[in-house]
Design an enzyme around this catalytic site. Structure first.
Site, PDB file in Angstrom:
ATOM      1  N   ARG A  73       1.948   6.935  11.677  1.00 40.27           N
ATOM      2  CA  ARG A  73       0.726   6.226  11.878  1.00 40.27           C
ATOM      3  C   ARG A  73      -0.647   6.991  11.523  1.00 40.27           C
ATOM      4  O   ARG A  73      -0.713   7.565  12.783  1.00 40.27           O
ATOM      5  CB  ARG A  73       0.261   4.547  12.300  1.00 40.27           C
ATOM      6  N   SER A 175       0.371  -2.048   9.779  1.00 38.92           N
ATOM      7  CA  SER A 175      -0.096  -3.729  10.110  1.00 38.92           C
ATOM      8  C   SER A 175      -1.580  -4.250  11.099  1.00 38.92           C
ATOM      9  O   SER A 175      -2.050  -4.623   9.975  1.00 38.92           O
ATOM     10  CB  SER A 175       0.252  -3.693  12.447  1.00 38.92           C
ATOM     11  N   ASP A 332      -1.893 -11.346  11.276  1.00 41.75           N
ATOM     12  CA  ASP A 332      -1.996 -10.321  11.219  1.00 41.75           C
ATOM     13  C   ASP A 332      -1.423  -9.564   9.347  1.00 41.75           C
ATOM     14  O   ASP A 332      -1.046 -10.299   8.677  1.00 41.75           O
ATOM     15  CB  ASP A 332      -1.773  -9.239  12.436  1.00 41.75           C
ATOM     16  N   ASP A 336       3.681  -9.792  11.293  1.00 40.65           N
ATOM     17  CA  ASP A 336       4.265 -10.130  12.225  1.00 40.65           C
ATOM     18  C   ASP A 336       3.714 -10.251  13.727  1.00 40.65           C
ATOM     19  O   ASP A 336       4.275  -9.728  14.669  1.00 40.65           O
ATOM     20  CB  ASP A 336       5.081  -8.463  12.676  1.00 40.65           C
ATOM     21  N   ARG A 337       2.265 -10.134  13.462  1.00 39.26           N
ATOM     22  CA  ARG A 337       1.819 -11.139  14.757  1.00 39.26           C
ATOM     23  C   ARG A 337       1.317 -11.782  15.161  1.00 39.26           C
ATOM     24  O   ARG A 337       1.138 -12.539  13.380  1.00 39.26           O
ATOM     25  CB  ARG A 337       1.297  -9.680  15.365  1.00 39.26           C
ATOM     26  N   GLU A 434       6.007  -9.365  23.280  1.00 45.83           N
ATOM     27  CA  GLU A 434       4.469  -7.920  24.305  1.00 45.83           C
ATOM     28  C   GLU A 434       3.639  -9.380  23.913  1.00 45.83           C
ATOM     29  O   GLU A 434       3.325  -9.900  23.061  1.00 45.83           O
ATOM     30  CB  GLU A 434       4.935  -7.043  23.023  1.00 45.83           C
ATOM     31  N   LYS A 448       9.567  -8.363  16.850  1.00 47.23           N
ATOM     32  CA  LYS A 448       8.629  -9.759  16.240  1.00 47.23           C
ATOM     33  C   LYS A 448       8.374 -10.121  15.040  1.00 47.23           C
ATOM     34  O   LYS A 448       8.442  -9.056  14.116  1.00 47.23           O
ATOM     35  CB  LYS A 448       6.873  -9.185  17.484  1.00 47.23           C
TER      36      LYS A 448
END
Length: 622
Positions: A73, A175, A332, A336-337, A434, A448
C-alpha cells in the site's frame, strides 16, 4: 536486465546530461525510463531529472514497496516505492513466479482479481487499470484469470478464491486510506490474507524479475484472451445465498418498522448492501445520495474513514433525522469495514466504537447459535477470535458461557488463517473482529466484511426493537452481565522512522539495559509483552505465545488496576497507535470512576512512554 547502452525509446541525451553521479540512482533512473510505458508517470520522473531533484528521485526510485499488514500500500505516482502500472506489473510477475513454485496445478485453478473505484488523473492510475495489468501478466503466462467486470467489495475476492478453487487472489484497493493511495492486497488459496513466509518469499521473487516481460503491458489481453472469465454474477449470487446462513429472524425483518440509512462513503458498497438487506428480507436501507456513487476524490469527506466518527458521518446522520431512521450503517470505501450510529432518547447520536460493536456482535452471534443449535452441537466446540489490541470483552463472555476465545497478532490476515485452521479441525467459529471496525460474522468470508456486518446489525436492531430496546441499552446489559470493558484508541503521526525506533528502544532499556518499565507514573505494571522481540513476562519461559513480529513495533503493558495498554506502529501509515482498555469484573460497575481512571492512565502513559513534545509527535486530528 539489459545493457545500459540499449536505451530504446529512452531519451538518452536527457540521461547523459542529467547524470547524478550516484551510480545506484542513475541505474534506477535508467531502469524506470526504460521500463515504464505509462506516459504520465514516465514524465514525472523525467521532470524531476531535468530539474535536478535528486533527493526526490532517490526517495522514489531507491526504495521498494514492502508488504505491510494489508499487502502493498502506498501513494499512487511514479517510483518503485509507489503504486503505479510498473510496480503492479513487477509485483504480479513475482506473484506468478512464486505461485508457479507452490502450485503445480496453477494453470488449471487460476487466479482472482478484483478492484475498487480509486483513481488518480495525474498518474493515469486507477484500480481498474491496475487490475487489468495484473490480469495481463498472468494471462500472458497462460494462467486463467477470474477478473470481476466491475468494482466489488474487498470480501468478494477472498470469497471467490475459495468458491472457485483458485490458488490466490488480489484486490486492488487502499480501503479507507486517503484518496492519493492505492494498494495490492493478496489472498492465499485458503481465502485468508497472506502471512509469513509467503509475503517474504513473494518479495524475493519480485526482486528476481523486475524487468517487465514481453506481454506484461498488454492490458488488451483481458478482452481478447479465452482465459479471462468474469465471476461477478456467480459470486454475487452465491455470496448473497451464503449470507442467509447467518439470518435468524427473516420473518421479523420483513415486518419491522425500523428504518436504516446506509452510506457507502463514495466507494463500492451501495449495490451490495442493498442486495444484502434484500437477502435478509428487509426493505432497502435509505442511501445517502451524495455518497452513494463511486467518487475517487471522496468529495464530501476530509478523510474516507468511517472510523473517525461523527465528523465524517455528518451527511448520513442528518439524512437519518430527516427520514426518521434510528440506525445508520456506514461501510468504508471498499466495504470491508463497518461503522454504526444510533439515535438516542436524548436526541443525540451514539457512534459505536469497534470494541462496542464487537460486544454486541459477540453477544448476538452466540445467542443466535444457542437458540438455533441442534442437540449434538457442543459449546466447547465454539470459538470466537480477536486481535490482541482489541477489547477483551469476548474473553469475558467466553469465560462465563463456556466457549473458547483466542487472540491473534493485529491484522485480519492472522485471524483468517487461524479461523481456517479451526474450521479444518471441525470447530464452530461464530465471530471474529479487530477494534478498527473490522468484523467477521460467520465464516463464509475469512476476512473482515462490512456488507454482512451491516445487515447483521439491522437484524439485531430489529429484534431488540420488538423488546423496546436499543443497541446502546443492550450494550449496557452486556457490560452489566460480563463486566465493563471501557477502551480508548487513538494515534500520533510520526514521519521519522528513527524517532519511532528510539521511542520503542527506550522502553526496552528503561533505566538500564534490557529492562522494561515496572510502573508508569503511579500505576504499577504487572506484565509486559513485546512481540517485536518475543518477550512476555507473564509466561514461565518469558516467551510470547503470539508469533514474533520483528517488522513492526508492539509492546503491551498489563497494569495492576486491570487496564491493558498497547503501543504499536501502523503497518500502512506513519502512525504510533495506542490502545488502552479497562477490564472490570461485573461487580465493579461505577462507570464514571472506571472512565476517569482509564483517562488518567492514558495521560500518564503518553507523557512518560511516548514523550510527544520531546519527540515531535503530532496529535491525531481530522
Amino acid at each position: 536486465m539489459g545493457d545500459q547502452g540499449d536505451v530504446g525509446d529512452v531519451n538518452s541525451n536527457l540521461l547523459i546530461s542529467c547524470s547524478t553521479g550516484d551510480s545506484q540512482l542513475d541505474k534506477a533512473i535508467w531502469q524506470w525510463l526504460t521500463w515504464d510505458k505509462n506516459p504520465k508517470t514516465k514524465e514525472q520522473i523525467e521532470n524531476l531529472l531535468r530539474n535536478g531533484r535528486n533527493k526526490e528521485l532517490r526517495d522514489r526510485l531507491c526504495r521498494r514497496l514492502t508488504f505491510g499488514t494489508a499487502g502493498l500500500r502506498s501513494a499512487m505516482g511514479a517510483g518503485f516505492c509507489y503504486i503505479n502500472d510498473l510496480t503492479v506489473i513487477q509485483s504480479t510477475q513475482g506473484m506468478y513466479k512464486y505461485l508457479e513454485k507452490c502450485f503445480p496445478d496453477f494453470k488449471q485453478r487460476g487466479f482472482v482479481v478484483g478492484y475498487d473505484t480509486r483513481g488518480q488523473v495525474t498518474s493515469s492510475c486507477s484500480s481498474l487499470r491496475l487490475a487489468k495489468l495484473t490480469a495481463a501478466v498472468l494471462l500472458a503466462k497462460g494462467v486463467p484469470v477470474y477478473l470481476f467486470s466491475r468494482y466489488v467489495p474487498t470480501p468478494f475476492v477472498p470469497y471467490a478464491v475459495q468458491q472457485l478453487g483458485a490458488v490466490a487472489g488480489v484486490m486492488i484497493t487502499a480501503s479507507h486510506n486517503r484518496k492519493e493511495d492505492n494498494g495490492y492486497k493478496v489472498y492465499w488459496e485458503n481465502g485468508a490474507q497472506i502471512t509469513s513466509p509467503h509475503d517474504k518469499e513473494i518479495l524475493k521473487c519480485i526482486d528476481e524479475c523486475v524487468e517487465p516481460w514481453n506481454d506484461s503491458w498488454n492490458e488488451n489481453l483481458v478482452d481478447t484472451s479465452t482465459l479471462t472469465q468474469d465471476p461477478l454474477q456467480k459470486i454475487c449470487a452465491s455470496y448473497m445465498e451464503d449470507l442467509k446462513k447467518i439470518c435468524y429472524h427473516r420473518k421479523l425483518n420483513t415486518q419491522t418498522s425500523l428504518k436504516f440509512v446506509h452510506t457507502s462513503f463514495h466507494g463500492v458498497g451501495h449495490d451490495y448492501v442493498q442486495l444484502a438487506f434484500q437477502a435478509f428480507g428487509f426493505q432497502p436501507p435509505i442511501p445517502v445520495p451524495e455518497q452513494k456513487d463511486p467518487d475517487p476524490d471522496f468529495s464530501t469527506v476530509k478523510c474516507p474513514n468511517p472510523e473517525e466518527g461523527e465528523s465524517v458521518l455528518e451527511l448520513s446522520l442528518r439524512l437519518a433525522e430527516k427520514e426518521g431512521a434510528r440506525v445508520v450503517v456506514a461501510t468504508d470505501p471498499d466495504a470491508d469495514r463497518l461503522a454504526v450510529a444510533e439515535l438516542q432518547e436524548n436526541g443525540r447520536w451514539k457512534v459505536f466504537t469497534g470494541n462496542e460493536l464487537a460486544a454486541l456482535f459477540g453477544w448476538w452471534m452466540f445467542t443466535c447459535w444457542k437458540e438455533s443449535r441442534s442437540k449434538d452441537r457442543d459449546v466447547k466446540n465454539v470459538y470466537m477470535l480477536a486481535t490482541t489490541v482489541s477489547s477483551k470483552i469476548l474473553k469475558a463472555i467466553a469465560l462465563k458461557e463456556g466457549f473458547h476465545f483466542e487472540e491473534t497478532l493485529p491484522g485480519f490476515k492472522w485471524i483468517g488463517s487461524r479461523v481456517k485452521d479451526l474450521l479444518d479441525n471441525g470447530k464452530d467459529v461464530l465471530f471474529a473482529f479487530e477494534e478498527s471496525i473490522g468484523f467477521m460474522c460467520g465464516t463464509s468470508v475469512l476476512d473482515k466484511d462490512g456488507v454482512s456486518a451491516a445487515v447483521v446489525t439491522a437484524e439485531m436492531a430489529a429484534l431488540l426493537d420488538t423488546k423496546n430496546q436499543t443497541l446502546a441499552q443492550q450494550l449496557t446489559q452486556i457490560y452489566t452481565t460480563y463486566g465493563y470493558h471501557i477502551s480508548k484508541t487513538s494515534y500520533f503521526l510520526c514521519y521519522d522512522p528513527a524517532t519511532i525506533k528510539r521511542i520503542f528502544e527506550r522502553l526496552r532499556n528503561f533505566g538500564s539495559a534490557d529492562s522494561y518499565p515496572e510502573c508508569c507514573g503511579t500505576y504499577g505494571i504487572l506484565h509486559v509483552r513485546d512481540v517485536t522481540t518475543g518477550y512476555d513476562s507473564s509466561q514461565l519461559n518469558k516467551k510470547s505465545v503470539l508469533p514474533v513480529s520483528k517488522n513492526s513495533q508492539m509492546i503491551t503493558f498489563t497494569f495492576q488496576n486491570g487496564c491493558v495498554a498497547t503501543l504499536r506502529t501502523s503497518g500502512t501509515e506513519p502512525k504510533i497507535k495506542y490502545y488502552a482498555e479497562m477490564c472490570a469484573p461485573p461487580e465493579q460497575s461505577d462507570v464514571a470512576f472506571l472512565e476517569e481512571d482509564l483517562q488518567k492512565l492514558i495521560g500518564v502513559l503518553i507523557e512518560n512512554f511516548l514523550e510527544p513534545s520531546k519527540n515531535g509527535l503530532i496529535w491525531r486530528s481530522l
